[in-house]
Design a protein around this motif. Structure first.
Motif, PDB file in Angstrom:
ATOM      1  N   HIS A   9     -12.439 -15.779  -3.262  1.00 33.76           N
ATOM      2  CA  HIS A   9     -13.112 -14.859  -2.835  1.00 33.76           C
ATOM      3  C   HIS A   9     -12.685 -14.028  -2.915  1.00 33.76           C
ATOM      4  N   VAL A  10     -11.972 -12.517  -3.667  1.00 36.39           N
ATOM      5  CA  VAL A  10     -11.212 -11.832  -2.967  1.00 36.39           C
ATOM      6  C   VAL A  10     -11.811 -10.832  -2.892  1.00 36.39           C
ATOM      7  N   ALA A  11     -11.915  -9.641  -2.079  1.00 34.99           N
ATOM      8  CA  ALA A  11     -12.942  -8.696  -1.576  1.00 34.99           C
ATOM      9  C   ALA A  11     -11.900  -7.636  -1.917  1.00 34.99           C
ATOM     10  N   PRO A  12     -12.262  -6.406  -2.198  1.00 34.01           N
ATOM     11  CA  PRO A  12     -11.128  -4.904  -2.799  1.00 34.01           C
ATOM     12  C   PRO A  12     -10.656  -5.033  -1.671  1.00 34.01           C
ATOM     13  N   SER A  13      -9.892  -3.488  -2.320  1.00 34.97           N
ATOM     14  CA  SER A  13      -9.184  -2.877  -1.584  1.00 34.97           C
ATOM     15  C   SER A  13     -10.048  -1.879  -0.856  1.00 34.97           C
ATOM     16  N   LYS A  14      -9.681  -0.797   0.511  1.00 34.52           N
ATOM     17  CA  LYS A  14     -10.412   0.167   0.677  1.00 34.52           C
ATOM     18  C   LYS A  14     -10.411   1.217   1.340  1.00 34.52           C
ATOM     19  N   PRO A  15     -10.314   2.624   0.917  1.00 36.90           N
ATOM     20  CA  PRO A  15      -9.818   3.186   1.863  1.00 36.90           C
ATOM     21  C   PRO A  15      -9.419   3.235   3.092  1.00 36.90           C
ATOM     22  N   VAL A  16      -8.558   3.625   3.865  1.00 44.43           N
ATOM     23  CA  VAL A  16      -7.297   3.541   5.220  1.00 44.43           C
ATOM     24  C   VAL A  16      -8.035   5.064   5.914  1.00 44.43           C
ATOM     25  N   VAL A  17      -8.753   5.171   7.125  1.00 47.66           N
ATOM     26  CA  VAL A  17      -8.857   6.396   7.815  1.00 47.66           C
ATOM     27  C   VAL A  17      -7.254   6.569   8.294  1.00 47.66           C
ATOM     28  N   SER A  18      -6.688   7.534   7.751  1.00 50.50           N
ATOM     29  CA  SER A  18      -4.881   7.937   8.390  1.00 50.50           C
ATOM     30  C   SER A  18      -4.485   8.798   7.673  1.00 50.50           C
ATOM     31  N   ASP A  19      -3.720   9.712   9.161  1.00 52.29           N
ATOM     32  CA  ASP A  19      -2.933  10.741   9.190  1.00 52.29           C
ATOM     33  C   ASP A  19      -1.319  10.553   8.473  1.00 52.29           C
ATOM     34  N   ASP A  20      -1.467   9.522   8.963  1.00 53.44           N
ATOM     35  CA  ASP A  20       0.400   8.773   8.898  1.00 53.44           C
ATOM     36  C   ASP A  20       0.203   8.180   6.851  1.00 53.44           C
ATOM     37  N   LEU A  21       0.379   9.478   6.065  1.00 56.54           N
ATOM     38  CA  LEU A  21       0.642   8.597   4.634  1.00 56.54           C
ATOM     39  C   LEU A  21       2.089   9.366   4.245  1.00 56.54           C
ATOM     40  N   ALA A  22       2.636   8.106   3.918  1.00 58.47           N
ATOM     41  CA  ALA A  22       3.793   8.737   2.148  1.00 58.47           C
ATOM     42  C   ALA A  22       4.027   9.765   1.852  1.00 58.47           C
ATOM     43  N   PRO A  23       5.066   9.961   2.159  1.00 56.84           N
ATOM     44  CA  PRO A  23       5.018  11.668   1.121  1.00 56.84           C
ATOM     45  C   PRO A  23       4.729  10.983  -0.522  1.00 56.84           C
ATOM     46  N   GLY A  24       3.446  12.041  -0.991  1.00 57.31           N
ATOM     47  CA  GLY A  24       3.180  12.777  -1.626  1.00 57.31           C
ATOM     48  C   GLY A  24       1.671  11.510  -1.740  1.00 57.31           C
ATOM     49  N   GLU A  25       1.171  10.914  -1.177  1.00 55.91           N
ATOM     50  CA  GLU A  25       0.308  10.367  -1.515  1.00 55.91           C
ATOM     51  C   GLU A  25      -0.772  11.066  -0.626  1.00 55.91           C
ATOM     52  N   ASP A  26      -2.088  10.479  -1.192  1.00 54.19           N
ATOM     53  CA  ASP A  26      -3.556  11.794  -0.136  1.00 54.19           C
ATOM     54  C   ASP A  26      -4.699  10.596   0.200  1.00 54.19           C
ATOM     55  N   ARG A  27      -3.986   9.643  -0.230  1.00 52.26           N
ATOM     56  CA  ARG A  27      -4.998   8.200   1.174  1.00 52.26           C
ATOM     57  C   ARG A  27      -3.880   7.256   1.174  1.00 52.26           C
ATOM     58  N   ARG A  28      -4.048   6.292   2.496  1.00 49.85           N
ATOM     59  CA  ARG A  28      -4.088   5.278   2.071  1.00 49.85           C
ATOM     60  C   ARG A  28      -5.059   3.989   1.761  1.00 49.85           C
ATOM     61  N   MET A  29      -5.101   2.826   1.095  1.00 49.73           N
ATOM     62  CA  MET A  29      -5.798   1.835   1.362  1.00 49.73           C
ATOM     63  C   MET A  29      -5.336   0.544   1.601  1.00 49.73           C
ATOM     64  N   TRP A  30      -6.354  -0.058   1.894  1.00 53.88           N
ATOM     65  CA  TRP A  30      -5.937  -1.656   2.640  1.00 53.88           C
ATOM     66  C   TRP A  30      -5.897  -2.592   1.728  1.00 53.88           C
ATOM     67  N   SER A  31      -4.953  -3.236   2.174  1.00 59.81           N
ATOM     68  CA  SER A  31      -4.969  -3.876   0.616  1.00 59.81           C
ATOM     69  C   SER A  31      -5.879  -5.775   0.527  1.00 59.81           C
ATOM     70  N   PRO A  32      -6.345  -5.520  -0.223  1.00 62.08           N
ATOM     71  CA  PRO A  32      -7.446  -6.506  -0.820  1.00 62.08           C
ATOM     72  C   PRO A  32      -7.322  -7.904  -0.177  1.00 62.08           C
ATOM     73  N   THR A  33      -8.727  -8.306   0.376  1.00 59.31           N
ATOM     74  CA  THR A  33      -8.814  -9.518   1.335  1.00 59.31           C
ATOM     75  C   THR A  33      -9.452 -10.724   1.303  1.00 59.31           C
ATOM     76  N   SER A  34      -8.688 -11.874   1.031  1.00 66.97           N
ATOM     77  CA  SER A  34      -9.593 -13.402   0.514  1.00 66.97           C
ATOM     78  C   SER A  34     -10.255 -14.033   2.159  1.00 66.97           C
ATOM     79  N   SER A  35     -10.979 -15.000   1.374  1.00 67.43           N
ATOM     80  CA  SER A  35     -11.668 -15.381   2.249  1.00 67.43           C
ATOM     81  C   SER A  35     -11.813 -17.303   1.433  1.00 67.43           C
TER      82      SER A  35
END
Length: 112
Positions: A9-35
């Motif tokens: 089972h794969v849970a989809p990616s989700k937004p991460v609360v972060s102010d450490d963003l790569a140049p040009g990015e407006d949000r950071r995503m947590w990778s999909p996780t699996s069980s």
């Protein structure tokens, strides 16, 4: 002889609360996780019960649709995204045991 099978089972990616963003990015995503569900004709072992309560409730719905009884929840390593969802799994399968290797169990309380 009973045959063991597995399903992932794969849970989809989700937004991460972060102010450490790569140049040009407006949000950071947590990778999909699996069980992983390892199962026979009736019982199952659930590996890594995911991160959030909502993800783990969806995971439990997925397991329930497979008509298997989870007897054991196995945590592979001490990162919260692999075990924080365990309470939601235990709500549906209260007789299940949560297990981990001793070194993993010793580090789980460092995740918050």
């Amino acid at each position: 002889m009973n045959k063991l099978e597995y399903a992932v089972h794969v849970a989809p990616s989700k937004p991460v609360v972060s102010d450490d963003l790569a140049p040009g990015e407006d949000r950071r995503m947590w990778s999909p996780t699996s069980s992983t569900l390892i199962y026979g004709t009736r019982d199952a072992i659930l590996v890594d019960p995911l991160f959030t309560t909502a993800e783990s409730r969806a995971l439990v719905d997925w397991v329930t649709a497979k008509d298997r009884n989870v007897t054991t929840v196995f945590v592979t390593h001490a990162h919260g995204d692999h075990f924080f969802g365990a309470p939601a799994v235990l709500d549906r399968f209260p007789q299940a045991r949560v297990v981990a290797a001793p070194g993993v169990a010793a580090r789980m309380d460092t995740q918050r």
